[in-house]
Write an enzyme that holds these catalytic residues in place. Structure first.
Site, PDB file in Angstrom:
ATOM      1  N   LYS A   1      29.793  91.595  -1.039  1.00  0.00           N
ATOM      2  CA  LYS A   1      28.902  91.328  -2.172  1.00  0.00           C
ATOM      3  C   LYS A   1      28.115  92.559  -2.611  1.00  0.00           C
ATOM      4  O   LYS A   1      27.916  92.767  -3.804  1.00  0.00           O
ATOM      5  CB  LYS A   1      27.956  90.174  -1.848  1.00  0.00           C
ATOM      6  CG  LYS A   1      28.638  88.816  -1.855  1.00  0.00           C
ATOM      7  CD  LYS A   1      27.614  87.702  -1.888  1.00  0.00           C
ATOM      8  CE  LYS A   1      28.175  86.393  -1.362  1.00  0.00           C
ATOM      9  NZ  LYS A   1      29.221  85.822  -2.212  1.00  0.00           N
TER      10      LYS A   1
ATOM     11  N   GLU B   1      29.926  87.268  -8.163  1.00  0.00           N
ATOM     12  CA  GLU B   1      30.973  87.811  -7.303  1.00  0.00           C
ATOM     13  C   GLU B   1      32.305  87.624  -7.998  1.00  0.00           C
ATOM     14  O   GLU B   1      32.410  86.900  -8.988  1.00  0.00           O
ATOM     15  CB  GLU B   1      30.989  87.085  -5.944  1.00  0.00           C
ATOM     16  CG  GLU B   1      31.317  85.606  -6.049  1.00  0.00           C
ATOM     17  CD  GLU B   1      31.699  84.987  -4.704  1.00  0.00           C
ATOM     18  OE1 GLU B   1      32.001  85.722  -3.760  1.00  0.00           O
ATOM     19  OE2 GLU B   1      31.711  83.753  -4.633  1.00  0.00           O
TER      20      GLU B   1
ATOM     21  N   PHE C   1      27.652  61.917   2.471  1.00  0.00           N
ATOM     22  CA  PHE C   1      28.813  62.766   2.230  1.00  0.00           C
ATOM     23  C   PHE C   1      29.412  63.341   3.499  1.00  0.00           C
ATOM     24  O   PHE C   1      29.966  64.437   3.492  1.00  0.00           O
ATOM     25  CB  PHE C   1      28.467  63.893   1.254  1.00  0.00           C
ATOM     26  CG  PHE C   1      28.107  63.396  -0.118  1.00  0.00           C
ATOM     27  CD1 PHE C   1      29.080  63.143  -1.056  1.00  0.00           C
ATOM     28  CD2 PHE C   1      26.792  63.141  -0.448  1.00  0.00           C
ATOM     29  CE1 PHE C   1      28.750  62.665  -2.312  1.00  0.00           C
ATOM     30  CE2 PHE C   1      26.449  62.660  -1.706  1.00  0.00           C
ATOM     31  CZ  PHE C   1      27.445  62.421  -2.635  1.00  0.00           C
TER      32      PHE C   1
HETATM   33  P1  ADP Z   1      29.666  82.317  -2.263  1.00  0.00           P
HETATM   34  O1  ADP Z   1      30.419  83.537  -1.874  1.00  0.00           O
HETATM   35  O2  ADP Z   1      29.123  81.602  -1.097  1.00  0.00           O
HETATM   36  O3  ADP Z   1      30.420  81.488  -3.258  1.00  0.00           O
HETATM   37  P2  ADP Z   1      27.930  83.104  -4.501  1.00  0.00           P
HETATM   38  O4  ADP Z   1      27.217  84.406  -4.577  1.00  0.00           O
HETATM   39  O5  ADP Z   1      29.103  82.915  -5.406  1.00  0.00           O
HETATM   40  O6  ADP Z   1      28.359  82.888  -3.008  1.00  0.00           O
HETATM   41  O7  ADP Z   1      26.869  81.953  -4.734  1.00  0.00           O
HETATM   42  C1  ADP Z   1      27.185  80.603  -4.549  1.00  0.00           C
HETATM   43  C2  ADP Z   1      26.239  79.730  -5.357  1.00  0.00           C
HETATM   44  O8  ADP Z   1      24.869  79.962  -5.008  1.00  0.00           O
HETATM   45  C3  ADP Z   1      26.318  79.952  -6.841  1.00  0.00           C
HETATM   46  O9  ADP Z   1      27.323  79.208  -7.459  1.00  0.00           O
HETATM   47  C4  ADP Z   1      24.925  79.524  -7.282  1.00  0.00           C
HETATM   48  O10 ADP Z   1      24.891  78.121  -7.386  1.00  0.00           O
HETATM   49  C5  ADP Z   1      24.031  79.929  -6.141  1.00  0.00           C
HETATM   50  N1  ADP Z   1      23.408  81.272  -6.328  1.00  0.00           N
HETATM   51  C6  ADP Z   1      23.845  82.435  -5.843  1.00  0.00           C
HETATM   52  N2  ADP Z   1      23.031  83.467  -6.180  1.00  0.00           N
HETATM   53  C7  ADP Z   1      22.038  82.947  -6.928  1.00  0.00           C
HETATM   54  C8  ADP Z   1      20.877  83.494  -7.579  1.00  0.00           C
HETATM   55  N3  ADP Z   1      20.577  84.775  -7.525  1.00  0.00           N
HETATM   56  N4  ADP Z   1      20.075  82.635  -8.241  1.00  0.00           N
HETATM   57  C9  ADP Z   1      20.353  81.317  -8.304  1.00  0.00           C
HETATM   58  N5  ADP Z   1      21.407  80.748  -7.703  1.00  0.00           N
HETATM   59  C10 ADP Z   1      22.262  81.544  -7.024  1.00  0.00           C
HETATM   60 MG    MG Z   2      31.039  81.949  -5.237  1.00  0.00          MG
END
Ligand code: ADP
Ligand code: MG
Ligand code: ADP
Length: 668
Positions: free
Chosen positions: A116, A289, A349
Site C-alpha cells: 500500500k 489501492e 452473519f
Molecule cells: P483492503 O486491501 O483491505 O481491501 P483498502 O485500502 O482497499 O484495503 O480498504 C478497504 C476498505 O476500507 C475500503 O473499501 C473503505 O471502505 C475503507 N477505507 C480504507 N481507507 C479509508 C479511508 N482513508 N477513509 C475511509 N474509509 C477507508
Molecule cells: Mg480493497
C-alpha cells in the site's frame, strides 16, 4: 494462441473462466483439493488434477503443486482467478520460468501494487489523487500520535501489507491513535508477517468506487467505467453496481483517466481494478489501492459494457492487441450484483456449512420484464459447502435499462432463488434491495452498520404486505383443506365441509377473513371490508410459487411446518396459523412453550474447529473477555463472555470439530 488453460482456483470463478475458455475452443484443466473432489469446477473442466488436502495452505496456494499440475497436463497458460495466488508475484514469476503464460499482469506490476505504501507513492507520482496523510513508515506510537494530530482526526491507521480489511483502524483522538497503532501493528504482524504501518485521513461519508482497467501488451490501456461497492459488511463487499449512482460524466472521466495513468506507470496489461474512496460530502476522490487481477464483481461491468473480461484477458495474454479503443467503450443500462454468502444473517452473519438440500437459482437470461439475469456459481443442489474456503456461494446479477428496473429485477430474482440446507444471506439481500435509502442511491461504506445497528432480524411486514401474506396463507390453507376433504371422502359417503371463515395469525398480526371461490381464484375478504383476489397454482409439495394478489405478483417460498404455513418473501419470514374462528378462540387458551434457559452455557454458534480455550474451570471472566476461538471458513471467531461469571465445567476439547449449538462450557 493458447490451447490449454489450467485454472488455479476453485468455486464460481473457476467455473466462470472454464465457460469462456470452452466458448473460445480452449481446453481446460481444473485443480482440486480433497474437499473439492466432487465440486462443480472439476466436472466442468476437460481434465482435473488433485493437488492435495483440503486446507488451501496445502493445496490451492502451494505454487509447486500448481506447477506440477501444469507439467502433468501440458497446459500452456494459467488463469489464477481472484484470491489464492492471483496477486502473488512469485507465482507469476515461477510460471514465466516454466515458459507458461500467466493470464494476468506482469510480475513487476503485481509487485509494485502489492504494497500500500509503495503503490500510494507511485500513484502520487503518476498524478493520481491520494488520500491526504503521511506517505512514510511510522516507527512507534508516539510518532503515530504526532502524525495523526498533524493530519487531523479522524484518521485511518493501515498496514502497508494489508488486504481483506485487516490491519485497519479508525482513530478519532490521540488516545485512539496510540491504541490503534499498536493494535494494527499486532494484527498486521500476525496476518501478513509484516508490521509496517502508515496513517492517512479518514474520508467521511465514504463511498467505495472503483475503475475497471484493461490493457494489452502493446501499450494500450483503457478504462471500462466504474463499479460502486459501498455496500460492505466489515470491509467485505456484499452488493455492487455499475455504473455508480453518484458519478457524473466528468468525474467518471477524471477517475478513469487517473486509473489509466497509474496502470501505464507500472506497465500494466490484462484486467485490473483501481479502487478509490470518494468523499460523499465534497465529491472528491482518492486512490485506495490497485487489485492486479480479475475482481469478484467484474460481471456488472460485463453486463453494462457487453464485454467478456476473461476473453479479453486470454487474448491479451496471448499477445493480441485490444480490438477496440476508449471511444468504443459505451456504458449501457444498469447492473447490480448480490453476493450470496453461506452466512446466517440471523446469527450475526456467522459462516454456515452443510449440504445444499435445495439449490434452485432463478432462470438466467431475459426476464419477462425486459431485464437480464445472470448467476455465477460453483455449487449444485446436493453439493456440500465446506468449512475450508470462502463462504461465497453465488453471484446473482440483474441488468436492466435503468437502476430502478435493475433493483426491481434483482428483488424478484432474490424471491425466486431457493437455497435450503445452510444459513444464507438471501433475506438480508432482499431487505437491502427494498430499503428506501438503497433505492435512492444514498450509499456509504457505513450503510449496513447504520441501517442494521443491531444486526438483522428479518423484515417486519407493513400492514399492506401483512394482508397480502395473510391472503396467500388463506389460499394455501384452502388447498390443504380441500385435499384433506378429498382424501377423507374415501370413507363411506362422508364428505368434509370446508368453512368460509378463517382467522390468520402471525407475529403481531391477526386477521379475520372470509373466503369465496370465484372462477378458480379466491376472494379473501377482511373484517374491514377490504378484499384481495388471490390466484396461484400452488399444490402441496411446491416450495416456491408465484401468487397473484390483487394487482401484484409475489414470488413466495412456501413450506408447511406442522399445521402452520411458513412464507418467505422480500426478507420477511412469517409462520402463519390459519384456524377456524372456534379453534382460534380455543388456541388462545393453550399454554405457551417456554424456551430452555441457555444463559449459563457457551454454545458453539457455528460449525467449526475449536482452536483455543482461554479459560479453565474456576476462571473468573469479565464481560467481553474472550473465552474460546472457533475457526471456520478462513475466519477466526472469538467467542466472548456476555457478562461476568465463573467457569464451572468445560465440555469441548481443543482441536475437535464442533456442531452448531454444541456445548463448549458452562458457567456457575
Ligand atoms: P483492503 O486491501 O483491505 O481491501 P483498502 O485500502 O482497499 O484495503 O480498504 C478497504 C476498505 O476500507 C475500503 O473499501 C473503505 O471502505 C475503507 N477505507 C480504507 N481507507 C479509508 C479511508 N482513508 N477513509 C475511509 N474509509 C477507508
Ligand atoms: Mg480493497
Ligand atoms: P474484492 O475487492 O474483489 O472483493 P478481496 O481482496 O477482498 O477483493 O478478495 C477477493 C475475493 O476473494 C473475496 O471474496 C475474498 O473473500 C476472496 N478471497 C480472498 N482470499 C481468498 C483465498 N485465499 N481463498 C479464497 N478466496 C479468497
Amino acid at each position: 494462441m493458447i490451447k490449454k488453460i489450467l485454472i488455479a482456483n476453485r468455486g464460481e470463478i473457476a467455473c466462470r473462466v472454464i465457460k469462456t475458455a470452452k466458448r473460445l475452443g480452449i481446453s481446460t484443466v481444473a485443480v482440486y483439493s480433497d474437499a473439492d473432489r466432487n465440486a462443480l469446477h472439476v466436472s466442468m473442466a476437460d481434465e482435473a488434477v488433485h493437488i492435495g488436502p483440503s486446507p488451501s495452505s496445502q493445496s490451492y496456494i502451494v505454487i509447486d503443486r500448481i506447477i506440477d499440475a501444469v507439467r502433468k497436463t501440458g497446459a500452456d497458460a494459467v488463469h489464477p482467478g481472484y484470491g489464492f495466488l492471483s496477486e502473488n508475484a512469485h507465482f507469476a514469476a515461477a510460471l514465466e520460468r516454466e515458459g507458461v503464460t500467466f493470464i494476468g499482469p506482469p510480475v513487476g506490476a503485481i509487485e509494485a501494487m502489492g504494497d500500500k505504501i509503495t503503490s500510494k507513492q507511485l500513484a502520487a507520482r503518476a498524478g493520481v489523487s491520494t488520500v491526504p496523510g503521511h506517505m512514510g513508515l511510522i516507527e512507534n506510537a508516539d510518532e503515530a500520535v504526532l502524525i495523526a494530530n498533524e493530519i487531523g482526526y479522524p484518521v485511518m491507521i493501515k498496514a502497508s501489507a494489508g488486504g481483506g480489511g485487516k490491519g485497519m483502524r479508525i482513530a478519532r483522538n490521540a488516545e485512539e491513535a496510540r491504541e490503534g497503532f499498536q493494535a494494527s501493528r499486532n494484527e498486521a504482524k500476525n496476518s501478513f508477517g509484516d508490521d509496517r504501518i502508515f496513517i492517512e485521513k479518514f474520508i467521511t461519508e465514504p463511498r467505495h468506487i472503483e475503475i475497471q482497467v484493461l490493457g494489452d501488451k502493446h501499450g494500450a490501456v483503457l478504462y471500462l467505467g466504474e463499479r460502486e461497492c459501498s455496500i460492505q459488511r466489515r470491509n467485505q463487499k456484499v452488493i455492487e453496481e455499475a455504473p455508480s449512482p453518484f458519478l457524473d460524466e466528468a468525474t467518471r472521466k477524471a477517475m478513469g483517466e487517473q486509473a489509466v495513468a497509474l496502470a501505464k506507470a507500472v506497465g500494466y496489461n490484462s484486467a485490473g481494478t483501481v479502487e478509490f474512496i470518494v468523499d460523499g460530502k465534497q465529491n472528491k476522490f482518492y486512490f485506495l489501492e490497485m487489485n492486479t487481477r480479475l475482481q469478484v464483481e467484474h460481471p456488472v461491468t460485463e453486463l453494462v459494457t457487453g464485454l467478456d473480461l476473461v476473453e479479453e484477458m486470454i487474448k491479451v495474454a496471448a499477445g493480441e492487441p485490444l480490438s477496440f479503443g476508449q471511444n468504443d467503450v459505451k456504458l449501457n443500462g444498469w447492473a447490480i450484483e448480490s453476493r450470496l454468502y453461506a452466512e446466517d444473517p440471523y446469527r450475526n452473519f456467522l459462516p454456515s456449512i452443510g449440504r445444499l438440500t435445495r439449490y434452485r437459482p432463478p432462470a438466467e437470461g431475459p426476464t419477462g420484464s425486459g431485464a437480464i439475469l445472470r448467476n455465477d456459481t460453483g455449487v449444485y443442489e446436493g453439493g456440500e459447502i465446506s468449512m475450508y474456503y470462502d463462504p461465497m456461494v453465488a453471484k446473482l446479477c440483474a441488468w436492466a435499462p435503468s437502476r430502478d428496473a435493475a433493483i426491481a429485477a434483482m428483488s424478484d430474482a432474490l424471491d425466486d432463488f431457493e437455497v435450503e440446507g445452510i444459513g444464507h444471506n438471501l433475506p438480508f439481500l432482499s431487505a437491502v434491495m427494498n430499503q428506501e435509502r438503497f433505492r435512492s442511491g444514498q450509499l456509504t461504506t457505513g450503510y449496513i452498520a447504520e441501517e442494521f445497528p443491531d444486526g438483522f432480524h428479518g423484515v417486519e411486514p407493513d400492514q399492506a404486505s401483512a394482508r397480502k401474506l395473510a391472503a396467500i396463507a388463506v389460499a394455501i390453507n384452502q388447498v390443504v383443506q380441500k385435499r384433506a376433504a378429498d382424501i377423507s371422502g374415501t370413507i363411506g359417503n362422508h364428505r368434509r365441509r370446508i368453512g368460509r371463515d378463517w382467522v390468520v395469525a402471525f407475529g403481531q398480526w391477526h386477521f379475520e377473513t372470509s373466503v369465496e371461490s370465484m372462477d378458480g381464484d379466491l376472494n379473501v375478504s377482511f373484517a374491514d371490508g377490504d378484499m384481495l383476489r388471490v390466484k396461484s397454482d400452488w399444490l402441496p409439495g411446491k416450495t416456491h410459487c408465484a401468487f397473484s394478489v390483487g394487482s401484484d405478483i409475489l414470488g413466495v417460498k412456501v413450506d408447511l411446518v406442522g399445521s402452520a404455513i411458513r412464507l418467505r418473501w422480500r426478507g420477511t419470514e412469517i409462520v402463519a396459523r390459519v384456524r377456524s374462528p372456534r379453534i382460534a378462540e380455543l388456541a388462545c387458551l393453550m399454554p405457551v412453550k417456554v424456551a430452555a434457559d441457555t444463559s449459563k452455557l457457551l454454545l458453539c454458534p457455528m460449525p467449526g474447529v475449536l482452536t483455543s480455550l482461554t479459560v479453565e474451570i474456576g476462571s473468573v471472566v469479565e464481560a467481553g473477555q474472550t473465552l474460546a476461538v472457533v475457526e471456520a471458513m478462513k475466519m477466526e471467531n472469538a467467542l466472548k463472555a456476555e457478562r461476568k461469571g465463573v467457569v464451572k465445567r468445560i465440555e469441548a476439547k481443543i482441536g475437535h470439530s464442533l456442531a452448531v449449538d454444541e456445548l463448549i462450557l458452562e458457567f456457575e
